[in-house]
Motif scaffolding. Structure first.
Motif, short mmCIF file in Angstrom:
data_model
loop_
_atom_site.label_atom_id
_atom_site.label_comp_id
_atom_site.label_asym_id
_atom_site.label_seq_id
_atom_site.Cartn_x
_atom_site.Cartn_y
_atom_site.Cartn_z
N GLY A 275 0.82 -1.21 0.00
CA GLY A 275 0.00 0.00 0.00
C GLY A 275 0.85 1.25 0.00
N LEU A 276 1.95 1.26 0.74
CA LEU A 276 2.83 2.42 0.77
C LEU A 276 3.52 2.64 -0.58
CD1 LEU A 276 4.44 2.09 4.32
CD2 LEU A 276 2.67 3.69 3.58
N TRP A 277 3.77 1.57 -1.32
CA TRP A 277 4.31 1.74 -2.67
C TRP A 277 3.30 2.47 -3.56
CZ3 TRP A 277 9.11 1.71 -3.93
CH2 TRP A 277 10.03 0.86 -3.31
N ILE A 278 2.02 2.15 -3.41
CA ILE A 278 0.99 2.85 -4.19
C ILE A 278 0.96 4.32 -3.81
CG2 ILE A 278 -1.44 2.90 -4.85
CD1 ILE A 278 -1.64 -0.03 -4.01
N VAL A 279 1.00 4.58 -2.49
CA VAL A 279 0.98 5.96 -2.00
C VAL A 279 2.17 6.74 -2.54
CG1 VAL A 279 1.17 7.39 0.08
CG2 VAL A 279 -0.32 5.40 0.08
N LEU A 280 3.31 6.10 -2.75
CA LEU A 280 4.48 6.76 -3.29
C LEU A 280 4.38 6.92 -4.81
CD1 LEU A 280 7.37 7.87 -2.98
CD2 LEU A 280 8.20 5.51 -3.24
N PHE A 281 4.05 5.85 -5.52
CA PHE A 281 4.10 5.88 -6.97
C PHE A 281 3.05 6.79 -7.59
CE2 PHE A 281 6.39 1.61 -7.19
CZ PHE A 281 7.53 2.15 -7.76
N MET A 282 1.86 6.87 -7.00
CA MET A 282 0.81 7.68 -7.61
C MET A 282 1.19 9.16 -7.69
SD MET A 282 -2.83 5.89 -6.52
CE MET A 282 -3.81 7.07 -7.48
N PRO A 283 1.65 9.80 -6.61
CA PRO A 283 2.07 11.20 -6.76
C PRO A 283 3.34 11.38 -7.58
CG PRO A 283 2.39 10.44 -4.49
CD PRO A 283 1.59 9.40 -5.19
N VAL A 284 4.24 10.38 -7.57
CA VAL A 284 5.42 10.48 -8.43
C VAL A 284 4.99 10.59 -9.89
CG1 VAL A 284 7.44 9.24 -9.33
CG2 VAL A 284 7.02 9.30 -6.87
#
Length: 476
Positions: A275-284
């Protein structure tokens, strides 16, 4: 008032009842401090520079704020455990207030920079602790609606912030625009003193890991420097260095007795980690639209600042609108698929923007921008709730507090990657519409590729018993 696992229906009006209204106002105001401050400063700062000088330092007013807000957010959960939520929030708000007054009364750009640094540090702590308080102050059935209410605050700030700042700067002074934060800060402190408990558990005698926090700040500073340096080779070197520093922080944190992050942060087999990877990748992936869309609309199609700004604001409108619309959904199966739909719409929206520029069709680009905002709107609240409720009880504060911090870091990293790509393909040197269009298309293709990482993570997200009620194994 800890979160319940019941999934019974809840109405929006429940957020305004005597039991929850003060908590709703407090958390939304914490978001408003961050949201309005950004728009107020970006609108009024050019006028401030014209009066007090320091044009060469203007970018640092935003860089220092970003770096210190991420450092403050990383320390938020530890400060909550060490001093209690009430004391940590009041202390952070006072720091934010001091920074606001210093910047508003500044006679030089150096004083503005110090004020902005204090604002960033204070606001980073406020955002992190406000997130950590959501599962404490609201039952689970209302959490998605809290995120919907916060999205509404962002939409209001996106339109109201520049308008208020512009009017005050034009008719009074740029200092008046900065001082809008003063009454907001005082109201926030009053609400915190009224509704936030001193401690939600036993006070912990822990030390703040200054070395790791400094390393986080250094890593984000490398990212920020990469976005403004002049050569592609140096940008690559700085981004790679930042990646090494930040990855090292996560690795050392897992072995620390005073961790900043949940123990399974960025693990590839747990709900919290993925889930934290999603939180990171989406704004990137989305950051490219924030950095280059308005500029391209103006230079390629001749849009004025107001028209281009309104075009860009459709992202915030779509996010807010769909966050509100889906907040009533309680069925775990639907929530699971909405989390996956978010990254899917993000990638599709970026691809549509590429097609729109290829076709020289503004309406197609607009559709892509709205699609990206819709992707964040339908998924972000449920994704955040899933991470919060999937974390171990002893780590929930750290998982919750990390969400806004990681989102800010994602935007910083995304801006740096977009800048690196733009310089590599000659965006700053483009002198013809064709060259500008080709460079822009490449920037958004790279962003779409990054977004695929979030899409893959969304479909890999494991749903277990710890996710109830937002998601569980029966929801897939």
């Amino acid at each position: 008032m800890t979160g319940s696992t019941k999934s019974s229906d809840a109405s929006w009006s429940e957020l305004l009842t005597a039991h929850y209204s003060a908590a709703t106002a407090t958390l939304c105001l914490g978001v408003a401090l961050f949201a309005f401050n950004g728009f107020l400063v970006s609108t009024s700062l050019p006028t401030a520079v014209a009066e007090i000088g320091g044009l060469a330092l203007i970018s640092w007013a935003f860089t220092l704020y970003l770096v210190l807000s991420i450092v403050g957010g990383s320390a938020g959960a530890l400060l909550k455990a060490r001093f209690g939520a009430r004391a940590a929030l009041v202390g952070a708000a006072l720091m934010f207030l001091a920074g606001t007054l210093l910047a508003a009364l500044a006679s030089s750009m150096v004083e503005v920079l110090i004020g902005r640094a204090l604002q960033g540090l204070g606001e980073g702590v406020i955002a992190a602790i406000c997130y950590a308080l959501i599962p404490e102050l609201f039952p689970s059935r209302l959490v998605a609606k809290v995120f919907g209410a916060e999205a509404m605050v962002w939409a209001i700030a996106a339109f109201g912030g520049p308008l208020v700042s512009g009017i005050l700067t034009e008719h009074l002074s740029w200092r008046a625009a900065f001082l809008v934060n003063v009454p907001l800060s005082l109201i926030f402190i009053g609400l915190v003193l009224r509704i936030v408990p001193r401690f939600s558990g036993p006070m912990q005698r822990i030390s703040v890991p200054a070395l790791r926090l400094a390393a986080i700040g250094s890593g984000i500073m490398l990212v920020a420097l990469a976005s403004v340096t002049g050569t592609v080779a140096m940008e690559v070197l700085l981004v790679a260095g930042a990646a090494i520093v930040l990855a090292s922080v996560v690795a050392f944190d897992r072995r620390s007795t005073t961790p900043l992050f949940p123990s399974d942060a960025f693990a590839l087999k747990t709900t919290v980690g993925i889930g934290l990877w999603i939180v990171l990748f989406m704004p990137v992936a989305q950051a490219a639209t924030s950095v280059y869309l308005v500029m391209t609309l103006q230079n390629l199609w001749g849009y004025g600042p107001t028209m281009a700004g309104a075009f860009h604001a459709t992202f915030a409108i779509a996010w807010s609108l769909f966050a509100i619309l889906v907040a009533t959904i309680q069925t775990p199966r639907y929530r699971a698929w909405l989390i996956r739909l978010g990254p899917t719409l993000l990638v599709a929206g970026l691809a549509i923007i590429v097609v729109g520029f290829e076709m020289d069709a503004p309406l197609v680009v607009l559709a892509g921008q709205i699609g990206i905002g819709t992707g964040f709107g339908v998924s972000w609240g449920f994704l955040s709730q899933t991470i919060m409720e999937s974390a171990e009880d002893s780590e929930r504060d750290r998982a919750s507090a990390l969400l806004p911090t990681l989102q800010s870091a994602g935007y910083a990293i995304g801006a740096a990657i977009a800048g690196l790509t733009a310089n590599a393909v000659g965006y700053p040197l483009a002198t013809t519409p064709e060259a500008l269009r080709d460079a822009t298309i490449t920037i958004f293709i790279i962003s779409a590729i990054i977004g695929i990482g979030a899409l893959i993570a969304g479909y890999a997200l494991p749903i277990g018993k710890k996710t109830a009620p937002a998601l569980d194994a029966t929801g897939i």
